[in-house]
Write an enzyme that holds these catalytic residues in place. Structure first.
Site, PDB file in Angstrom:
ATOM      1  N   ASP A  30      15.293   4.284 -67.479  1.00 16.93           N
ATOM      2  CA  ASP A  30      14.214   4.168 -68.466  1.00 16.93           C
ATOM      3  C   ASP A  30      12.845   4.323 -67.802  1.00 16.93           C
ATOM      4  O   ASP A  30      12.701   4.236 -66.581  1.00 16.93           O
ATOM      5  CB  ASP A  30      14.323   2.799 -69.143  1.00 16.93           C
ATOM      6  N   ASN A  79      17.637   9.333 -79.233  1.00 19.64           N
ATOM      7  CA  ASN A  79      16.774  10.299 -78.542  1.00 19.64           C
ATOM      8  C   ASN A  79      16.849  11.689 -79.144  1.00 19.64           C
ATOM      9  O   ASN A  79      15.871  12.438 -79.117  1.00 19.64           O
ATOM     10  CB  ASN A  79      17.150  10.408 -77.062  1.00 19.64           C
TER      11      ASN A  79
END
Length: 250
Positions: A30, A79
């Protein structure tokens, strides 16, 4: 009927002897976009840097004694709903990075999630890389693409129910359903569950990452964003893990 399965005393003792290092490390890489904004980089640049970091990370993992599996989660089911240009750039980097991993000959590639929902040119590239490594007797690297934990569990149940429906054994399934029945239909079937989950960039949540498999995993939240992640960060996570007393809920 109980659906809860815990290790026996003998099994826990055996694991304790082996647990100074993890067999399976799972990573949430991340912080890419935040790092890009902070350093004035474009999204494409940071995706490439993230891919390069994956290659570095796998090199470091080769030194972990007893490691059999690494899981990386570069693309979630959420995403893929980001702007098309962003997703296109990211999946191309994932495909390129995966091929580079295959070319090393040091890892056997498997996919988690639903990578075949991506553009055909990307899925062809991913399939080629996996096929190139299929017969290798090497540690496994799972690449979770278009992956979500709830989606995986849902697909597992669908596959399980369908198999029993076709065999005419749904009544037997209802009476004897066990955690192993579900695990056998997960994307990670046949693999050890993660022992250590590392999330980069400091967020202290799993965001749907492998909820079934990480029930007893140790979760290490590293403040360093993925593009800046170093071997020292990995070593710190491994040292932290080696000092954990794993009780498996007991």
């Amino acid at each position: 009927m109980s659906l809860i399965s815990t290790p026996s005393h003998q099994e826990r003792g055996h694991r304790a002897d082996q647990e100074s290092t993890p067999r399976h490390v799972a990573v949430i890489p991340d912080g890419n976009r935040r790092w890009a904004r902070a350093h004035g980089h474009s999204p494409l640049d940071v995706h490439r840097r993230g891919g390069e970091k994956v290659l570095e990370f796998l090199t470091w993992c080769q030194d972990i004694t007893g490691l059999t599996t690494v899981t990386l989660w570069p693309l979630s089911t959420e995403n893929i709903h980001r702007p098309a240009a962003h997703v296109d750039a990211l999946v191309q980097v994932i495909a390129d990075t995966t091929q580079t991993i295959a070319d090393t000959g040091r890892w056997r590639i498997r996919y988690l999630g639903t990578p075949h929902c991506l553009p055909p040119r990307i899925t062809r590239a991913l399939d080629t890389a996996a096929e190139q490594t299929r017969r290798l007797d090497r540690p496994v690297v799972n690449i979770a693409i278009a992956y979500g934990g709830r989606d995986e569990i849902l697909r597992s149940f669908q596959a399980l129910i369908t198999s029993h429906q076709q065999a005419g054994t749904l009544d037997h399934l209802i009476q004897h359903l066990s955690p192993d029945d579900i695990s056998k239909h997960l994307d990670t079937a046949g693999q050890p569950d993660p022992d250590l989950v590392i999330r980069a960039a400091g967020e202290q949540r799993l965001s749907g990452f492998m909820p079934w498999q990480t029930t007893y995993a140790e979760h290490y939240f590293c403040p360093t964003p993925w593009p800046a992640f170093t071997k020292a960060d990995l070593d710190t996570a491994l040292t932290w893990y080696s000092n954990r007393a794993r009780t498996y809920g007991l």
